[in-house]
Design a protein around this motif. Structure first.
Motif, PDB file in Angstrom:
ATOM      1  N   VAL A  35       0.821  -1.208   0.000  1.00  0.00           N
ATOM      2  CA  VAL A  35       0.000   0.000   0.000  1.00  0.00           C
ATOM      3  C   VAL A  35       0.860   1.265   0.000  1.00  0.00           C
ATOM      4  CG1 VAL A  35      -1.746   1.321   1.296  1.00  0.00           C
ATOM      5  CG2 VAL A  35      -1.957  -1.166   1.078  1.00  0.00           C
ATOM      6  N   PHE A  36       1.927   1.256   0.807  1.00  0.00           N
ATOM      7  CA  PHE A  36       2.749   2.456   0.933  1.00  0.00           C
ATOM      8  C   PHE A  36       4.058   2.385   0.140  1.00  0.00           C
ATOM      9  CE2 PHE A  36       0.083   2.704   4.770  1.00  0.00           C
ATOM     10  CZ  PHE A  36      -0.454   3.973   4.577  1.00  0.00           C
ATOM     11  N   GLY A  37       4.330   1.251  -0.473  1.00  0.00           N
ATOM     12  CA  GLY A  37       5.541   1.115  -1.285  1.00  0.00           C
ATOM     13  C   GLY A  37       6.842   1.151  -0.495  1.00  0.00           C
ATOM     14  N   ILE A  38       6.766   0.788   0.789  1.00  0.00           N
ATOM     15  CA  ILE A  38       7.964   0.784   1.642  1.00  0.00           C
ATOM     16  C   ILE A  38       8.800  -0.445   1.309  1.00  0.00           C
ATOM     17  CG2 ILE A  38       8.747   0.626   4.051  1.00  0.00           C
ATOM     18  CD1 ILE A  38       6.189   2.159   4.826  1.00  0.00           C
ATOM     19  N   ASN A  39      10.116  -0.281   1.292  1.00  0.00           N
ATOM     20  CA  ASN A  39      11.030  -1.396   1.019  1.00  0.00           C
ATOM     21  C   ASN A  39      10.707  -2.564   1.946  1.00  0.00           C
ATOM     22  OD1 ASN A  39      13.721  -2.830   1.948  1.00  0.00           O
ATOM     23  ND2 ASN A  39      14.065  -2.104  -0.145  1.00  0.00           N
ATOM     24  N   TYR A  40      10.765  -3.772   1.399  1.00  0.00           N
ATOM     25  CA  TYR A  40      10.380  -4.965   2.171  1.00  0.00           C
ATOM     26  C   TYR A  40      11.203  -5.146   3.432  1.00  0.00           C
ATOM     27  CZ  TYR A  40      14.454  -7.595   0.662  1.00  0.00           C
ATOM     28  OH  TYR A  40      15.745  -8.028   0.478  1.00  0.00           O
ATOM     29  N   LEU A  41      12.473  -4.749   3.440  1.00  0.00           N
ATOM     30  CA  LEU A  41      13.290  -4.910   4.653  1.00  0.00           C
ATOM     31  C   LEU A  41      12.836  -3.936   5.744  1.00  0.00           C
ATOM     32  CD1 LEU A  41      16.900  -5.492   3.264  1.00  0.00           C
ATOM     33  CD2 LEU A  41      15.460  -7.132   4.499  1.00  0.00           C
ATOM     34  N   VAL A  42      12.463  -2.728   5.362  1.00  0.00           N
ATOM     35  CA  VAL A  42      11.963  -1.749   6.333  1.00  0.00           C
ATOM     36  C   VAL A  42      10.599  -2.191   6.858  1.00  0.00           C
ATOM     37  CG1 VAL A  42      11.239   0.658   6.664  1.00  0.00           C
ATOM     38  CG2 VAL A  42      13.271   0.140   5.290  1.00  0.00           C
ATOM     39  N   SER A  43       9.699  -2.559   5.944  1.00  0.00           N
ATOM     40  CA  SER A  43       8.362  -2.982   6.391  1.00  0.00           C
ATOM     41  C   SER A  43       8.435  -4.256   7.223  1.00  0.00           C
ATOM     42  CB  SER A  43       7.405  -3.147   5.205  1.00  0.00           C
ATOM     43  OG  SER A  43       7.836  -4.150   4.325  1.00  0.00           O
ATOM     44  N   SER A  44       9.365  -5.135   6.888  1.00  0.00           N
ATOM     45  CA  SER A  44       9.547  -6.362   7.662  1.00  0.00           C
ATOM     46  C   SER A  44      10.044  -6.053   9.073  1.00  0.00           C
ATOM     47  CB  SER A  44      10.515  -7.295   6.933  1.00  0.00           C
ATOM     48  OG  SER A  44      10.698  -8.485   7.655  1.00  0.00           O
ATOM     49  N   ALA A  45      10.937  -5.089   9.204  1.00  0.00           N
ATOM     50  CA  ALA A  45      11.450  -4.706  10.527  1.00  0.00           C
ATOM     51  C   ALA A  45      10.353  -4.061  11.369  1.00  0.00           C
ATOM     52  CB  ALA A  45      12.638  -3.760  10.384  1.00  0.00           C
ATOM     53  N   VAL A  46       9.548  -3.195  10.762  1.00  0.00           N
ATOM     54  CA  VAL A  46       8.454  -2.538  11.481  1.00  0.00           C
ATOM     55  C   VAL A  46       7.429  -3.577  11.939  1.00  0.00           C
ATOM     56  CG1 VAL A  46       6.493  -0.944  11.241  1.00  0.00           C
ATOM     57  CG2 VAL A  46       8.746  -0.312  10.344  1.00  0.00           C
ATOM     58  N   SER A  47       7.025  -4.444  11.021  1.00  0.00           N
ATOM     59  CA  SER A  47       6.004  -5.445  11.358  1.00  0.00           C
ATOM     60  C   SER A  47       6.522  -6.412  12.419  1.00  0.00           C
ATOM     61  CB  SER A  47       5.553  -6.198  10.105  1.00  0.00           C
ATOM     62  OG  SER A  47       6.595  -6.969   9.554  1.00  0.00           O
ATOM     63  N   PHE A  48       7.794  -6.779  12.333  1.00  0.00           N
ATOM     64  CA  PHE A  48       8.415  -7.664  13.317  1.00  0.00           C
ATOM     65  C   PHE A  48       8.359  -7.021  14.699  1.00  0.00           C
ATOM     66  CE2 PHE A  48      11.909  -9.443  15.723  1.00  0.00           C
ATOM     67  CZ  PHE A  48      11.902 -10.788  15.391  1.00  0.00           C
ATOM     68  N   THR A  49       8.667  -5.740  14.771  1.00  0.00           N
ATOM     69  CA  THR A  49       8.681  -5.021  16.042  1.00  0.00           C
ATOM     70  C   THR A  49       7.286  -4.988  16.682  1.00  0.00           C
ATOM     71  OG1 THR A  49      10.527  -3.682  15.257  1.00  0.00           O
ATOM     72  CG2 THR A  49       9.277  -2.823  17.138  1.00  0.00           C
ATOM     73  N   VAL A  50       6.265  -4.705  15.883  1.00  0.00           N
ATOM     74  CA  VAL A  50       4.893  -4.687  16.398  1.00  0.00           C
ATOM     75  C   VAL A  50       4.516  -6.078  16.920  1.00  0.00           C
ATOM     76  CG1 VAL A  50       2.451  -4.410  15.766  1.00  0.00           C
ATOM     77  CG2 VAL A  50       4.161  -2.775  14.934  1.00  0.00           C
ATOM     78  N   SER A  51       4.857  -7.113  16.162  1.00  0.00           N
ATOM     79  CA  SER A  51       4.484  -8.464  16.584  1.00  0.00           C
ATOM     80  C   SER A  51       5.257  -8.903  17.831  1.00  0.00           C
ATOM     81  CB  SER A  51       4.670  -9.466  15.439  1.00  0.00           C
ATOM     82  OG  SER A  51       6.026  -9.723  15.194  1.00  0.00           O
ATOM     83  N   VAL A  52       6.469  -8.388  18.023  1.00  0.00           N
ATOM     84  CA  VAL A  52       7.262  -8.725  19.217  1.00  0.00           C
ATOM     85  C   VAL A  52       6.582  -8.187  20.480  1.00  0.00           C
ATOM     86  CG1 VAL A  52       9.380  -8.073  20.448  1.00  0.00           C
ATOM     87  CG2 VAL A  52       9.521  -9.079  18.186  1.00  0.00           C
ATOM     88  N   ILE A  53       6.060  -6.988  20.405  1.00  0.00           N
ATOM     89  CA  ILE A  53       5.380  -6.404  21.568  1.00  0.00           C
ATOM     90  C   ILE A  53       4.141  -7.237  21.922  1.00  0.00           C
ATOM     91  CG2 ILE A  53       4.114  -4.381  22.404  1.00  0.00           C
ATOM     92  CD1 ILE A  53       6.128  -2.734  20.604  1.00  0.00           C
ATOM     93  N   TYR A  54       3.351  -7.559  20.917  1.00  0.00           N
ATOM     94  CA  TYR A  54       2.181  -8.426  21.110  1.00  0.00           C
ATOM     95  C   TYR A  54       2.603  -9.776  21.694  1.00  0.00           C
ATOM     96  CZ  TYR A  54      -1.364 -11.801  19.608  1.00  0.00           C
ATOM     97  OH  TYR A  54      -2.274 -12.833  19.564  1.00  0.00           O
TER      98      TYR A  54
END
Length: 132
Positions: A35-54
């Protein structure tokens, strides 16, 4: 409850928490990339961080017995250090799979998650539960 049954119950709970964390991780990664065209490594790091907190919240409440001598702050610090290492493993596997082997990032994330999930269970069991 015997040790074998307790471990099996813990693995099942870990699988549920990990599976639901994966849905969060995978969904956010795809959303940010597509949706936002963010590089897969950046989006993967962001999503990983959110899932770690959960994952942390459910892991200490429902999966691992962390009622040892350490404070909640110390347990969280251990969890974060282990998770940062897990993020490094995730990013390395993603980079190798996508940039070196040419595997589509959505497929690569599944393999990276499987590898990190094994690492997470072993290290969290060793350092959170047994580090009392």
């Amino acid at each position: 409850m015997d040790k074998k049954t307790s471990l099996l119950r813990q693995i099942i709970r870990f699988g549920f928490v990990g599976g639901s964390a994966f849905v969060i991780d995978y969904g956010i990664m795809i959303f940010l990339t597509e949706v936002f065209g963010i590089n897969y490594l950046v989006s993967s790091a962001v999503s990983f961080t959110v899932s770690v907190i959960y994952n942390y919240i459910l892991s200490v409440k429902w999966v691992f017995d962390v009622s040892g001598n350490r404070s909640k702050t110390q347990d969280f610090a251990v969890f974060i250090v282990l998770s940062i290492i897990g993020l490094g493993i995730n990013q390395l596997v993603m980079w190798l799979a996508v940039d070196i082997l040419g595997i589509f990032y959505m497929i690569s994330k599944i393999g990276a998650t499987a590898i990190v999930m094994v690492y997470n269970f072993i290290t969290r069991k060793m350092f959170l539960e047994n580090g009392k």
